[in-house]
Design an enzyme around this catalytic site. Structure first.
Site, PDB file in Angstrom:
ATOM      1  N   ASP A   1       0.817  -1.221   0.000  1.00 31.36           N
ATOM      2  CA  ASP A   1       0.000   0.000   0.000  1.00 31.36           C
ATOM      3  C   ASP A   1       0.849   1.269   0.000  1.00 31.36           C
ATOM      4  OD1 ASP A   1       1.075  -0.046   2.498  1.00 31.36           O
ATOM      5  OD2 ASP A   1      -0.822  -0.084   3.592  1.00 31.36           O
ATOM      6  N   GLY A   2       2.169   1.111  -0.094  1.00 33.12           N
ATOM      7  CA  GLY A   2       3.048   2.280  -0.192  1.00 33.12           C
ATOM      8  C   GLY A   2       3.634   2.718   1.143  1.00 33.12           C
TER       9      GLY A   2
ATOM     10  N   ARG B   1      12.320  26.817   4.979  1.00 32.14           N
ATOM     11  CA  ARG B   1      11.952  28.096   4.357  1.00 32.14           C
ATOM     12  C   ARG B   1      10.551  28.536   4.783  1.00 32.14           C
ATOM     13  NH1 ARG B   1      13.799  27.053  -1.789  1.00 32.14           N
ATOM     14  NH2 ARG B   1      13.188  24.935  -1.223  1.00 32.14           N
ATOM     15  N   GLN B   2       9.753  27.591   5.302  1.00 31.75           N
ATOM     16  CA  GLN B   2       8.433  27.959   5.852  1.00 31.75           C
ATOM     17  C   GLN B   2       8.607  28.013   7.376  1.00 31.75           C
ATOM     18  OE1 GLN B   2       5.568  28.452   3.889  1.00 31.75           O
ATOM     19  NE2 GLN B   2       4.338  28.992   5.666  1.00 31.75           N
TER      20      GLN B   2
ATOM     21  N   HIS C   1      18.387  26.473   6.560  1.00 32.27           N
ATOM     22  CA  HIS C   1      18.063  27.756   5.928  1.00 32.27           C
ATOM     23  C   HIS C   1      17.913  28.891   6.943  1.00 32.27           C
ATOM     24  CE1 HIS C   1      16.784  30.428   2.802  1.00 32.27           C
ATOM     25  NE2 HIS C   1      15.674  30.698   3.465  1.00 32.27           N
TER      26      HIS C   1
ATOM     27  N   ASP D   1      22.041  36.798  -2.597  1.00 35.30           N
ATOM     28  CA  ASP D   1      21.137  37.704  -1.878  1.00 35.30           C
ATOM     29  C   ASP D   1      21.700  38.002  -0.490  1.00 35.30           C
ATOM     30  OD1 ASP D   1      20.500  35.451  -0.278  1.00 35.30           O
ATOM     31  OD2 ASP D   1      18.807  34.933  -1.572  1.00 35.30           O
TER      32      ASP D   1
ATOM     33  N   LYS E   1      18.647  40.762  -4.276  1.00 34.25           N
ATOM     34  CA  LYS E   1      17.646  39.958  -5.007  1.00 34.25           C
ATOM     35  C   LYS E   1      16.227  40.344  -4.595  1.00 34.25           C
ATOM     36  CE  LYS E   1      16.474  35.409  -3.787  1.00 34.25           C
ATOM     37  NZ  LYS E   1      16.750  33.988  -3.633  1.00 34.25           N
TER      38      LYS E   1
ATOM     39  N   ARG F   1      12.434  38.618  -5.069  1.00 30.73           N
ATOM     40  CA  ARG F   1      11.704  37.454  -5.594  1.00 30.73           C
ATOM     41  C   ARG F   1      10.386  37.905  -6.180  1.00 30.73           C
ATOM     42  NH1 ARG F   1      11.940  32.253  -6.066  1.00 30.73           N
ATOM     43  NH2 ARG F   1      13.876  31.889  -4.954  1.00 30.73           N
TER      44      ARG F   1
END
Ligand code: R5P
Length: 293
Positions: A34-35, A91-92, A124, A161, A184, A186
């Site tokens: 089933d993964g 990054r979140q 990050h 950046d 930079k 975005r």
């Protein structure tokens, strides 16, 4: 000490164990029909300090990382150190729009439920470290990157950046060459705009350093800008080569003269190893723990 390599960090685990002169076990990892993830550490017991090396990318690695920790604990591991070469979701690290999760915090909390110490590499945002449920430290790949490029005739190190300015400073200082950063903006998930460099790049061999290359949008924009300013060559080194979609083909077929990343994520460009950086830290830690005679 025993090093256990998860499926996303096998080569790095093997290299780390070689440097530490200790046993390396590669956890087997397969899928149920089933993964769902099935993982197993071969052997009867561990009864030693265990270092698990596994990153969080792709997402399936996260489940495996949690399960390996449980298996190691059940096998009697004296302590569990988790080395997360690439910690995704960093990054979140805050809520940008209402309704979003604080993903980095959630990940850090859940990944450290069964371990005693965590090491990340060039996470990050360092602020994420405080969310782990045990002591956590971020290790820097700057030394490995500077060592790799020190005899390659680089004249100038640039960050794409302001967020990566300290990285450029660290690499540039270690290599004994000037460093700076670009400005930079975005525009979208895949599009960025980069202002011309403040430093004169004409005829220079420039090295751009960044923590992550994902779509390659940042690096492409920076390279175009530097070539327009007359740079003789543009080499690029990042810590984590995420390279989404066809990013590797696009980037290697363009303006960039050399493109490399560290082996925090294993791919065909990950020729800069952070194994010694991690090993150094583990050795330091072992020395500190050794009782005085
Ligand atoms: C951004 O703050 C990061 O340091 C990287 O510059 C960015 O994540 C790279 O993403 P992409 O390759 O998609 O431009």
């Amino acid at each position: 000490m025993i090093v256990i390599g998860g499926s996303s960090s096998r080569d790095l685990a093997k290299e780390l164990a070689m440097i530490m002169d200790c046993k390396c076990i590669l956890a087997s990892s397969t899928r149920f029909p089933d993964g769902e993830c099935y993982t197993r550490i071969e052997g009867d017991s561990l009864k030693d300090d265990v270092v698990i090396v596994q990153n969080t990318y792709p997402d399936t690695s996260i489940i495996e990382m949690i399960l390996i920790q449980d298996a190691a604990k059940r096998m009697g591991a004296k302590s569990i150190t988790l080395v997360i070469p690439y910690f995704g979701y960093a990054r979140q690290d805050r809520i940008f729009k209402p309704g979003e999760p604080e993903s980095a915090k959630v990940m850090a909390r859940h990944l450290s439920l069964a371990c005693d110490r965590v090491y990340t590499v060039d996470i990050h945002k360092e602020g994420v470290l405080k969310n782990f449920k045990c002591p956590a430290k971020d290790l820097k790949a700057s030394g490995a990157i500077a060592d790799y490029f020190k005899d390659k005739g680089i004249d100038l190190v640039l960050a794409p950046d302001a967020g990566a300015a300290d990285r450029a400073k660290d690499v540039g200082t270690r290599m004994g060459v000037p460093y700076d950063y670009l400005e930079k903006v975005r525009l979208s998930g895949t599009e960025v705009k980069i202002a011309p460099a403040k430093m004169d790049c004409f005829g220079k061999n420039v090295l751009i350093v960044d923590d992550i290359i994902a779509t390659g949008g940042t690096i492409t924009a920076a390279t175009v800008q530097l070539k327009e300013a007359g740079a003789q060559s543009v080499s690029v080194a990042c810590t984590h080569g995420v390279f989404t979609g066809d990013a590797i083909q696009r980037l290697t077929g363009g303006n960039i003269d050399a493109l490399l990343c560290c082996n925090t994520l294993e791919n065909k460009l990950s020729n800069i190893s952070v194994a010694s950086t991690v090993a150094e830290e583990l050795k330091k830690r072992m020395k500190r723990r050794r009782p005085r005679k």
